[in-house]
Every structure is written in C-alpha cells, then in structure tokens.
Design a protein around this motif. Structure first.
Motif, PDB file in Angstrom:
ATOM      1  N   PRO A 278      24.908 -17.445  31.413  1.00  0.00           N
ATOM      2  CA  PRO A 278      23.566 -17.859  30.962  1.00  0.00           C
ATOM      3  C   PRO A 278      22.625 -18.171  32.119  1.00  0.00           C
ATOM      4  O   PRO A 278      21.446 -17.802  32.078  1.00  0.00           O
ATOM      5  N   ALA A 279      23.140 -18.838  33.147  1.00  0.00           N
ATOM      6  CA  ALA A 279      22.292 -19.134  34.307  1.00  0.00           C
ATOM      7  C   ALA A 279      21.885 -17.857  35.024  1.00  0.00           C
ATOM      8  O   ALA A 279      20.748 -17.733  35.507  1.00  0.00           O
ATOM      9  N   LEU A 280      22.802 -16.894  35.126  1.00  0.00           N
ATOM     10  CA  LEU A 280      22.463 -15.623  35.763  1.00  0.00           C
ATOM     11  C   LEU A 280      21.378 -14.892  34.980  1.00  0.00           C
ATOM     12  O   LEU A 280      20.481 -14.272  35.575  1.00  0.00           O
ATOM     13  N   ALA A 281      21.426 -14.956  33.654  1.00  0.00           N
ATOM     14  CA  ALA A 281      20.393 -14.306  32.847  1.00  0.00           C
ATOM     15  C   ALA A 281      19.020 -14.926  33.114  1.00  0.00           C
ATOM     16  O   ALA A 281      18.017 -14.210  33.259  1.00  0.00           O
ATOM     17  N   VAL A 282      18.969 -16.256  33.174  1.00  0.00           N
ATOM     18  CA  VAL A 282      17.689 -16.910  33.458  1.00  0.00           C
ATOM     19  C   VAL A 282      17.216 -16.574  34.869  1.00  0.00           C
ATOM     20  O   VAL A 282      16.027 -16.302  35.095  1.00  0.00           O
ATOM     21  N   ALA A 283      18.131 -16.574  35.842  1.00  0.00           N
ATOM     22  CA  ALA A 283      17.751 -16.262  37.222  1.00  0.00           C
ATOM     23  C   ALA A 283      17.275 -14.820  37.357  1.00  0.00           C
ATOM     24  O   ALA A 283      16.368 -14.531  38.155  1.00  0.00           O
ATOM     25  N   THR A 284      17.858 -13.911  36.595  1.00  0.00           N
ATOM     26  CA  THR A 284      17.402 -12.517  36.638  1.00  0.00           C
ATOM     27  C   THR A 284      15.964 -12.400  36.133  1.00  0.00           C
ATOM     28  O   THR A 284      15.137 -11.691  36.709  1.00  0.00           O
ATOM     29  N   GLY A 285      15.678 -13.101  35.042  1.00  0.00           N
ATOM     30  CA  GLY A 285      14.293 -13.104  34.568  1.00  0.00           C
ATOM     31  C   GLY A 285      13.340 -13.733  35.563  1.00  0.00           C
ATOM     32  O   GLY A 285      12.204 -13.261  35.742  1.00  0.00           O
ATOM     33  N   LEU A 286      13.784 -14.775  36.248  1.00  0.00           N
ATOM     34  CA  LEU A 286      12.953 -15.415  37.266  1.00  0.00           C
ATOM     35  C   LEU A 286      12.693 -14.475  38.429  1.00  0.00           C
ATOM     36  O   LEU A 286      11.546 -14.350  38.903  1.00  0.00           O
ATOM     37  N   ALA A 287      13.737 -13.787  38.913  1.00  0.00           N
ATOM     38  CA  ALA A 287      13.560 -12.843  40.024  1.00  0.00           C
ATOM     39  C   ALA A 287      12.635 -11.702  39.632  1.00  0.00           C
ATOM     40  O   ALA A 287      11.772 -11.281  40.423  1.00  0.00           O
ATOM     41  N   ALA A 288      12.784 -11.181  38.405  1.00  0.00           N
ATOM     42  CA  ALA A 288      11.910 -10.096  37.950  1.00  0.00           C
ATOM     43  C   ALA A 288      10.459 -10.562  37.884  1.00  0.00           C
ATOM     44  O   ALA A 288       9.527  -9.818  38.236  1.00  0.00           O
ATOM     45  N   THR A 289      10.243 -11.792  37.451  1.00  0.00           N
ATOM     46  CA  THR A 289       8.874 -12.318  37.381  1.00  0.00           C
ATOM     47  C   THR A 289       8.275 -12.467  38.777  1.00  0.00           C
ATOM     48  O   THR A 289       7.097 -12.143  38.990  1.00  0.00           O
ATOM     49  N   VAL A 290       9.060 -12.933  39.741  1.00  0.00           N
ATOM     50  CA  VAL A 290       8.573 -13.104  41.107  1.00  0.00           C
ATOM     51  C   VAL A 290       8.168 -11.760  41.711  1.00  0.00           C
ATOM     52  O   VAL A 290       7.081 -11.622  42.296  1.00  0.00           O
ATOM     53  N   TRP A 291       9.026 -10.753  41.574  1.00  0.00           N
ATOM     54  CA  TRP A 291       8.714  -9.445  42.161  1.00  0.00           C
ATOM     55  C   TRP A 291       7.527  -8.792  41.441  1.00  0.00           C
ATOM     56  O   TRP A 291       6.686  -8.149  42.092  1.00  0.00           O
ATOM     57  N   ALA A 292       7.453  -8.939  40.121  1.00  0.00           N
ATOM     58  CA  ALA A 292       6.329  -8.353  39.394  1.00  0.00           C
ATOM     59  C   ALA A 292       5.010  -9.014  39.794  1.00  0.00           C
ATOM     60  O   ALA A 292       3.972  -8.344  39.922  1.00  0.00           O
ATOM     61  N   TYR A 293       5.047 -10.320  40.012  1.00  0.00           N
ATOM     62  CA  TYR A 293       3.821 -11.011  40.417  1.00  0.00           C
ATOM     63  C   TYR A 293       3.360 -10.549  41.797  1.00  0.00           C
ATOM     64  O   TYR A 293       2.173 -10.233  41.996  1.00  0.00           O
ATOM     65  N   ASP A 294       4.261 -10.526  42.763  1.00  0.00           N
ATOM     66  CA  ASP A 294       3.861 -10.198  44.127  1.00  0.00           C
ATOM     67  C   ASP A 294       3.422  -8.744  44.271  1.00  0.00           C
ATOM     68  O   ASP A 294       2.505  -8.443  45.052  1.00  0.00           O
ATOM     69  N   LEU A 295       4.050  -7.849  43.546  1.00  0.00           N
ATOM     70  CA  LEU A 295       3.758  -6.432  43.731  1.00  0.00           C
ATOM     71  C   LEU A 295       2.617  -5.921  42.862  1.00  0.00           C
ATOM     72  O   LEU A 295       1.980  -4.920  43.223  1.00  0.00           O
ATOM     73  N   HIS A 296       2.336  -6.587  41.750  1.00  0.00           N
ATOM     74  CA  HIS A 296       1.297  -6.030  40.872  1.00  0.00           C
ATOM     75  C   HIS A 296       0.459  -7.095  40.170  1.00  0.00           C
ATOM     76  O   HIS A 296      -0.774  -7.025  40.209  1.00  0.00           O
ATOM     77  N   LEU A 297       1.098  -8.067  39.535  1.00  0.00           N
ATOM     78  CA  LEU A 297       0.373  -8.968  38.653  1.00  0.00           C
ATOM     79  C   LEU A 297      -0.535  -9.944  39.385  1.00  0.00           C
ATOM     80  O   LEU A 297      -1.414 -10.543  38.771  1.00  0.00           O
ATOM     81  N   LYS A 298      -0.340 -10.104  40.683  1.00  0.00           N
ATOM     82  CA  LYS A 298      -1.099 -11.110  41.418  1.00  0.00           C
ATOM     83  C   LYS A 298      -2.602 -10.884  41.326  1.00  0.00           C
ATOM     84  O   LYS A 298      -3.376 -11.843  41.191  1.00  0.00           O
ATOM     85  N   HIS A 299      -3.011  -9.652  41.401  1.00  0.00           N
ATOM     86  CA  HIS A 299      -4.441  -9.336  41.415  1.00  0.00           C
ATOM     87  C   HIS A 299      -4.961  -8.956  40.032  1.00  0.00           C
ATOM     88  O   HIS A 299      -6.022  -8.322  39.920  1.00  0.00           O
ATOM     89  N   THR A 300      -4.257  -9.323  39.008  1.00  0.00           N
ATOM     90  CA  THR A 300      -4.704  -9.082  37.642  1.00  0.00           C
ATOM     91  C   THR A 300      -4.946 -10.415  36.937  1.00  0.00           C
ATOM     92  O   THR A 300      -4.640 -11.490  37.470  1.00  0.00           O
ATOM     93  N   LYS A 301      -5.474 -10.338  35.744  1.00  0.00           N
ATOM     94  CA  LYS A 301      -5.725 -11.555  34.977  1.00  0.00           C
ATOM     95  C   LYS A 301      -4.426 -12.244  34.559  1.00  0.00           C
ATOM     96  O   LYS A 301      -4.444 -13.439  34.226  1.00  0.00           O
ATOM     97  N   ALA A 302      -3.344 -11.502  34.567  1.00  0.00           N
ATOM     98  CA  ALA A 302      -2.058 -12.083  34.180  1.00  0.00           C
ATOM     99  C   ALA A 302      -1.371 -12.806  35.337  1.00  0.00           C
ATOM    100  O   ALA A 302      -0.259 -13.325  35.142  1.00  0.00           O
TER     101      ALA A 302
END
Length: 471
Positions: free
Chosen positions: A166-190
């Motif tokens: 369960p902790a690995l599942a939450v950490a995977t979602g956290l890592a995916a959110t971090v990479w998505a933010y830095d690579l694309h979502l940072k300069h969007t409204k999201a």
C-alpha cells in the motif's frame, strides 16, 4: 635649443604609439590594466550590477561542488518534509515507528528528485531570469541533474516498498505527480493543483506506511507457541502476545484507517496550493490579488484546524461519562455506553476485560493499544490519571499561531508591494509555515510528542535558509 624642442615634440606621437595598450584600450600600469573609474552609477564601472554583467566564473573546488548541489536541492526546504509523515501517523492514531521512518526517507528522496528535475526542466528559463542557478552557471551539468532526479526517485520507491505494497502504491502516485508537474503541468493552470496533490499524497504516504507496518507487526507478533513455524502457529487462548522489535509502532489511540488522514492531507494540500499560486509570480511580480487570496485562505485553514479539534473525530470511541468511571463501577472498552452496575459483593477476580476498583486485572490484554486517548479507559489504566498531556490544546493554539505568524506577514507585504523580492519572500515564508502547520495537525490528532518533534525543525530550517534560499 629650438631644434631640439621641435624634434622631441615630433618623436612624442611615435613613443605613445609604441606604449603597450591595456585590456579594452585601458592604460597598463606596472604590467596590469588600470582599474576603471568608479562613477557610482549602475552599469559598466558602477557599483550596482548591470543587467548584462555576469558573475565571476566560480571555481571548481570540492567546496564549490557541494555548494552547487545544496543550491540545486534547496536543502533549507528539506525540513518541511518529515512533518508530513509524522502528521500522517498521528492522524491514524499511531506512534511513529519503522514504517514512519521509511516514509520519511522515501519522502525526502522524492522531494529532492523533484528539486533536481525542476531545475533541469527550467534550465533555459533560468538562463534568462536566474543565471546564477547551478545549471545555467555551469556548476552542474544538465545530465547530472537529470541523473540525480532519476536515482533519487528509484531510491524513494525502494524505501516505500520496504513499508509494504500500500505504501508503494501511494509513493508511485506521488512520484508520478512530481514528474508530471515538473515536466508539463508547472506552466499550466493545473500546476498549483498538482503540487497540492503531491503534498497531500506525501502525508498519506506517512499514514499508510505507518498503519501497514503496524498491521504486519501485529499479525507477526500474535503467533502462538508450540511446534511449527511461528507464522503458521495458532495463538493459544490467553497467550501473552510477545513484545519486541516486531511492535514497531504502538497505537497512540484507537486504530484508524489511513483514510482517516484525508482531512489533514486536504488542509496541507490547500496550503501548498496557495504557496504554489504565489510562486508563479516570483520572477516578475505584479500580482496583488493572489497574495491577498492566499492570506485569506491561510487564515481560514488556521481557523479550521482549531475548530475541528473541538469536535469528536470520526472513528473515535465515545468517551465514558461520570457513571462509567465512578467508584464501584466497571467499564468495558468494547461496550463504552454500557457500564456494568456497581459490584455489591466481592465475587473474586473479575472476568477478563472487566475492571473493579481495587483489583488489577491479571488476564493479558489481547491487543497492546498503548496509551488511551484523553477521557477514555482501558483495563489496567486509571481514568483519573490521563496519560496525554493536558497542555495539548495549548500546544495546538501555539502551533497554529506560529503558522499564521510565519505565513501571514510576508503575504501581506507581497500584496501591498508585489515586487519580485517580496513575492519570493512570501513564497519562502509559505514553505517554512508548513512546519508549524504539520505540528498543529499532529497536536490536533492527539500526538503532542510528534508535534514537538516537528517544531524542533523550525530553528534548523531558519538558520539554513540564511545560507541557501528555499526558492
């Protein structure tokens, strides 16, 4: 004499042409270029830095390399990370244990991975707005920053895996959110919403890892005695559960699901949303409405933390009334609303799980629930001796006030004068304010020890922020 004077004057231009010229046409004195006159104005030769003036090229020594990586990772902001896991553990009614430690390690790795990836993704923008950053200045190569981000992400997921699936599942979602933010979502409204989700997931990671480790340890510890493997032996009726390293996180109160940490995660996420919204204007400034809106949100969050403490938390057992704890009565935790009638006769030892004044039960408890919550009763615990400090409401008020004091004034200054320096100061204040907010959430959940441990990080973060900027 007249002829000698004329010949000397005629030879003067040739002598001047033969004199060595300095750098950029300046005269040379003693073999070195003469210093340019200081006119006291901005620009070339002035005292203030000109826009086209570059800082001196840094050295390549070991100290400079360490300094460059500390700037890349923004180590002064690291102290805002451990409080997520501690607040999450407190929200599910657990004391910090092995799972909490693994969650803190995973959070630190993923946080620093996001910092390195952020500078790698913004290297071209920083070359214009922040040429002194490690990558634009050439102190760290882009490939090294990207490699560090990947390695830290893998390390964070590995630590989370040690805490359970369960902790690995939450950490995977956290890592995916971090990479998505830095690579694309940072300069969007999201962008702000993505950062808020990352911080909320970080708190849920601490809650999930702590609860999972406690459940695993409980299942292992309750193995019975007799021949055969310990994990497969049934537990004998009345056997005393072993206590030792397997009990890695004692319950600070009634055990709750990791979803019980969702309200605290939403509070921390709302604060992160506001800080991220302000940071989008820290390079150019010029926004007055955003700092004012975030200031109002900060005040509302502080009021919500104080207000929810006055109400009974979901899943918390009802507190016994005076009849349940009166002399001569017994109280059963499995029936909190039905205290038994006072004992009229001495019938010997009470049944396991019941309580009678003057008798200490000898039957072992089936679960080691640790210290009961304030106002609750457990066999072997005297109701007139509460274990939780009576200063918990005072600590909650103090930590909430520290949160407002840290985040509020910089936001007000940025609203009155939305210049880049004041906006950056408001962002830094918002990052540092996460620590007292985490402490307040832990105190609200009935874990004053964890709250004090989180607040102990404030002076460290403040002293290091003077050397390395958190933004």
């Amino acid at each position: 004499m007249r002829r000698l004077l004329l010949s000397a004057l005629g030879a003067l231009p040739a002598a001047l042409r033969a004199a060595p010229a300095g750098l950029n046409g300046r005269a040379v004195r003693g073999g070195r270029p003469a210093a340019a006159p200081d006119d006291g104005l901005s620009g070339t030769g002035g005292t203030a830095p000109a826009p086209d003036r570059h800082r001196p090229s840094p050295g390549r020594g070991r100290g400079d390399t360490v300094r460059a990586w500390t700037e890349l990772f923004r180590v002064s902001a690291l102290f805002s990370v451990p409080g997520d896991a501690l607040a999450g553990a407190a929200a599910v009614g657990r004391s910090p244990g092995r799972g909490t430690a693994l969650a803190i390690g995973a959070s630190l790795c993923l946080y620093e991975a996001g910092m390195a990836l952020n500078d790698w993704a913004d290297r071209e923008e920083d070359a214009v707005d922040r040429p002194h950053r490690p990558i634009p200045s050439g102190r760290i190569s882009p490939s090294a920053a990207l490699g560090a981000a990947g390695a830290l992400t893998a390390a964070g997921l590995a630590l989370a895996a040690r805490a359970g699936r369960p902790a690995l599942a939450v950490a995977t979602g956290l890592a995916a959110t971090v990479w998505a933010y830095d690579l694309h979502l940072k300069h969007t409204k999201a962008g702000p919403a993505a950062m808020a989700a990352a911080r909320s997931l970080d708190l849920l990671l601490g809650a999930t890892a702590t609860a999972t480790a406690m459940s695993t340890a409980t299942a292992t510890s309750y193995a019975g005695t007799g021949p055969g493997p310990r994990a497969t032996r049934p537990m004998r009726l009345g056997a005393v559960p072993p206590t030792g390293p397997d009990n890695v996180a004692r319950a600070a109160g009634p055990a709750r699901s990791p979803l019980a940490a969702l309200p605290a995660a939403l509070v921390l996420g709302a604060h992160t949303y506001g800080v991220t919204a302000v940071s989008r204007h820290e390079a150019q400034g010029g926004s007055t409405a955003v700092p004012l809106a975030v200031l109002a949100t900060t005040t509302a969050l502080a009021a919500a933390v104080l207000a929810t403490h006055q109400r009974q938390r979901p899943g918390e057992p009802a507190r016994p009334g005076p009849a349940a704890t009166a002399p001569g009565s017994s109280y059963r935790p499995d029936h909190p609303h039905r205290p038994t009638a006072p004992s009229m006769l001495d019938l010997g030892a009470p049944l396991p799980g019941t309580y009678r004044p003057g008798h200490h039960p000898t039957a072992p408890a089936l679960l080691d629930l640790g210290a009961p919550q304030p106002g609750t009763y457990r066999p072997g615990h005297h109701p007139h001796r509460p274990t939780a400090p009576a200063l918990t409401p005072l600590l909650l008020t103090a930590f909430t006030g520290a949160y407002l004091r840290t985040a509020g004034p910089p936001l007000l200054h940025a609203a009155l004068n939305p210049s880049p320096p004041l906006t950056q100061r408001a962002v830094g204040g918002g990052i540092r304010a996460m620590i007292p907010l985490q402490a307040a959430l832990a105190a609200r959940a009935g874990a004053p020890g964890s709250a004090l441990a989180v607040m102990a990080l404030v002076p460290l973060a403040r002293s290091l922020a003077r050397k390395v900027s958190p933004t």
